[in-house]
Design an enzyme around this catalytic site. Structure first.
Site, PDB file in Angstrom:
ATOM      1  N   ARG A 224     -16.534   9.174  -6.074  1.00 15.63           N
ATOM      2  CA  ARG A 224     -16.110   8.127  -6.908  1.00 15.63           C
ATOM      3  C   ARG A 224     -16.857   8.625  -7.811  1.00 15.63           C
ATOM      4  O   ARG A 224     -18.223   8.949  -7.631  1.00 15.63           O
ATOM      5  CB  ARG A 224     -17.139   7.017  -6.133  1.00 15.63           C
ATOM      6  N   HIS A 272      -7.710  11.215 -10.607  1.00 16.46           N
ATOM      7  CA  HIS A 272      -7.826   9.546  -9.726  1.00 16.46           C
ATOM      8  C   HIS A 272      -7.143  10.234  -8.861  1.00 16.46           C
ATOM      9  O   HIS A 272      -6.347   9.004  -7.962  1.00 16.46           O
ATOM     10  CB  HIS A 272      -8.485   8.738  -9.692  1.00 16.46           C
TER      11      HIS A 272
HETATM   12  P1  NDP Z   1     -16.460   8.457   6.262  1.00 17.22           P
HETATM   13  O1  NDP Z   1     -17.539   7.136   5.933  1.00 17.22           O
HETATM   14  O2  NDP Z   1     -16.310   8.855   7.000  1.00 17.22           O
HETATM   15  O3  NDP Z   1     -18.012   9.712   5.683  1.00 17.22           O
HETATM   16  C1  NDP Z   1     -19.447   8.842   4.937  1.00 17.22           C
HETATM   17  C2  NDP Z   1     -19.889  10.342   4.965  1.00 17.22           C
HETATM   18  O4  NDP Z   1     -21.044  10.397   4.528  1.00 17.22           O
HETATM   19  C3  NDP Z   1     -21.134  10.524   6.315  1.00 17.22           C
HETATM   20  O5  NDP Z   1     -21.223  11.509   6.583  1.00 17.22           O
HETATM   21  C4  NDP Z   1     -21.785   9.724   6.592  1.00 17.22           C
HETATM   22  O6  NDP Z   1     -23.740  10.197   7.504  1.00 17.22           O
HETATM   23  C5  NDP Z   1     -22.297   9.769   5.042  1.00 17.22           C
HETATM   24  N1  NDP Z   1     -23.228   9.409   4.081  1.00 17.22           N
HETATM   25  C6  NDP Z   1     -23.088   7.854   3.689  1.00 17.22           C
HETATM   26  N2  NDP Z   1     -24.798   7.283   3.155  1.00 17.22           N
HETATM   27  C7  NDP Z   1     -25.156   8.398   3.341  1.00 17.22           C
HETATM   28  C8  NDP Z   1     -26.597   9.274   2.833  1.00 17.22           C
HETATM   29  N3  NDP Z   1     -27.382   7.446   2.132  1.00 17.22           N
HETATM   30  N4  NDP Z   1     -26.711  10.281   2.927  1.00 17.22           N
HETATM   31  C9  NDP Z   1     -26.384  10.941   3.347  1.00 17.22           C
HETATM   32  N5  NDP Z   1     -24.736  10.974   3.895  1.00 17.22           N
HETATM   33  C10 NDP Z   1     -24.577   9.974   3.488  1.00 17.22           C
HETATM   34  O7  NDP Z   1     -16.350   8.397   4.567  1.00 17.22           O
HETATM   35  P2  NDP Z   1     -14.789   9.507   4.443  1.00 17.22           P
HETATM   36  O8  NDP Z   1     -14.879  10.697   4.300  1.00 17.22           O
HETATM   37  O9  NDP Z   1     -13.487   8.571   4.864  1.00 17.22           O
HETATM   38  O10 NDP Z   1     -14.236   8.894   2.981  1.00 17.22           O
HETATM   39  C11 NDP Z   1     -15.719   9.101   1.614  1.00 17.22           C
HETATM   40  C12 NDP Z   1     -14.849   8.582   0.825  1.00 17.22           C
HETATM   41  O11 NDP Z   1     -14.315   9.605   0.076  1.00 17.22           O
HETATM   42  C13 NDP Z   1     -14.632   7.417   0.467  1.00 17.22           C
HETATM   43  O12 NDP Z   1     -15.765   5.771   0.673  1.00 17.22           O
HETATM   44  C14 NDP Z   1     -14.020   7.426  -0.802  1.00 17.22           C
HETATM   45  O13 NDP Z   1     -15.160   6.948  -1.724  1.00 17.22           O
HETATM   46  C15 NDP Z   1     -13.838   8.649  -1.081  1.00 17.22           C
HETATM   47  N6  NDP Z   1     -12.175   8.995  -1.012  1.00 17.22           N
HETATM   48  C16 NDP Z   1     -11.590   9.636  -3.221  1.00 17.22           C
HETATM   49  C17 NDP Z   1     -10.677   9.436  -2.689  1.00 17.22           C
HETATM   50  C18 NDP Z   1     -10.174   9.696  -4.313  1.00 17.22           C
HETATM   51  O14 NDP Z   1      -8.872   9.693  -4.455  1.00 17.22           O
HETATM   52  N7  NDP Z   1     -11.176  10.150  -5.071  1.00 17.22           N
HETATM   53  C19 NDP Z   1      -9.655   9.263  -1.299  1.00 17.22           C
HETATM   54  C20 NDP Z   1     -10.033   8.727  -0.576  1.00 17.22           C
HETATM   55  C21 NDP Z   1     -11.461   8.746  -0.238  1.00 17.22           C
HETATM   56  P3  NDP Z   1     -23.604   9.596   8.771  1.00 17.22           P
HETATM   57  O15 NDP Z   1     -22.069  10.933   8.919  1.00 17.22           O
HETATM   58  O16 NDP Z   1     -24.390  10.455   8.483  1.00 17.22           O
HETATM   59  O17 NDP Z   1     -23.062   9.017   8.742  1.00 17.22           O
END
Ligand code: NDP
Length: 309
Positions: A224, A272
């Protein structure tokens, strides 16, 4: 009972058709034609106008039309206590990982330097890239980041992931929490951000974190735009501390015409477009959740509203 699709941006005709093909008895409506508000049980949303969900008293779930939920949670009038789900999809993840791998490989194989040499008619072999000695760091080790870690590791890179909680993935070094961030950054030559946008991750790519990366590091952000303090990234690129950046997402989208990223020699940008939801692939899980909600069974891919992802 009905499902409403509220999405000022996404073309929803295909979603409506595919859901109706599987559930012909469901009344599938597209906002603003929502019908009687007390008949609405399910909402499928992308960037819904604030307050648009609070008028449905019988909602059983709200589903994001993507992997991210920041667009949904920023509504200050989101109805309380209604479960929220998101899309977790194989094709969405592999598109994203292709995007990250392409950027990693472009930097690793000195693609931009060779392009520049070609432009100048220069025939010169650059030092060989050593994959095993190249340290890639992935922020966020979830559905997308976890797959990115595994596929980059399969290519032979030295891969680490940073997440909130520790991870055990074969061949991947796990760093976690605030305490693990600095060490993770200090060892990362190519950084890929695949975090969700939450209050804790907003602006996480900033002056401080960029300066923790080694000189000459590369940055890839396809999560993002809110993750990056853009002025700090520009300053780090201009000072030479960061060698180059690949950016798919921005603080303001579409990227304003006058934004310095457009013409920056060290920036490759896309609109995007790194990973786009394919309706055929995700509609089965939306239908599955409707069936689960009707049967009172646990929903798939629940969002934690406190953590924001
Ligand atoms: P997930 O919820 O599966 O994974 C999120 C990861 O981020 C987890 O490993 C989580 O840790 C980690 N995380 C969250 N908060 C923190 C923090 N404060 N500190 C450290 N690590 C953190 O999400 P996805 O992989 O499915 O998607 C990730 C993002 O990608 C989406 O939220 C979206 O915004 C973005 N996206 C962008 C797209 C685009 O077109 N540009 C398309 C699709 C997605 P833990 O495992 O420990 O919970």
């Amino acid at each position: 009972m009905s499902l409403v699709i509220i999405s000022p941006w996404k073309n929803v005709t295909q979603y409506r058709k595919l859901i109706l093909d599987r559930m012909p008895d469901l009344d599938v409506r597209v906002s603003p034609d929502v019908g009687p508000a007390d008949k609405v049980e399910f909402a499928l949303v992308w960037n819904q106008p604030p307050g648009s969900l609070k008028r449905f008293p019988r909602l059983k779930f709200i589903c994001s039309m993507g992997a991210g939920v920041d667009h949904m949670l920023k509504d200050p009038e989101l109805p309380e206590g209604v479960p929220m789900v998101r899309l977790v999809d194989r094709l969405l993840a592999s598109q994203m990982v292709e995007y990250v791998m392409l950027a990693v490989l472009r930097y690793h194989r000195q693609y931009h330097e060779y392009r520049e040499q070609q432009r100048r008619g220069v025939w010169k072999v650059l030092p060989p890239p050593n994959t095993e000695a190249t340290r890639v760091g992935v922020m966020g080790v979830g559905n997308l980041g976890g797959l990115a870690c595994r596929r980059l590791s399969a290519l032979g890179f030295d891969v680490a992931g940073w997440s909130r909680r520790p991870k055990t993935i074969e061949g991947i070094k796990s760093y976690y929490g605030d305490a693990g961030l600095r060490v993770f950054l200090e060892r990362t030559q190519i950084l890929s951000c695949l975090l969700p946008l939450t209050p804790r991750t907003a602006g996480i790519i900033n002056k401080g974190t960029l300066s923790s990366l080694p000189k000459g590091a590369y940055v890839i952000n396809s999560a993002r735009g809110g993750h990056v303090i853009e002025e700090d990234l520009l300053a780090a690129l201009d000072s030479g501390h960061i060698a180059a950046a690949t950016l798919d997402v921005f603080q303001a989208e579409p990227l304003p015409a006058e934004h310095p990223f457009w013409s920056h020699p060290k920036v490759v940008l896309t609109p995007h477009a790194s990973s786009i939801t394919i309706p055929d692939s995700v509609v089965p899980q939306i239908v599955e959740n409707i069936e689960r909600a009707r049967a009172g069974r646990p929903l798939l891919n629940l969002v934690d509203p406190v953590e924001g992802y």
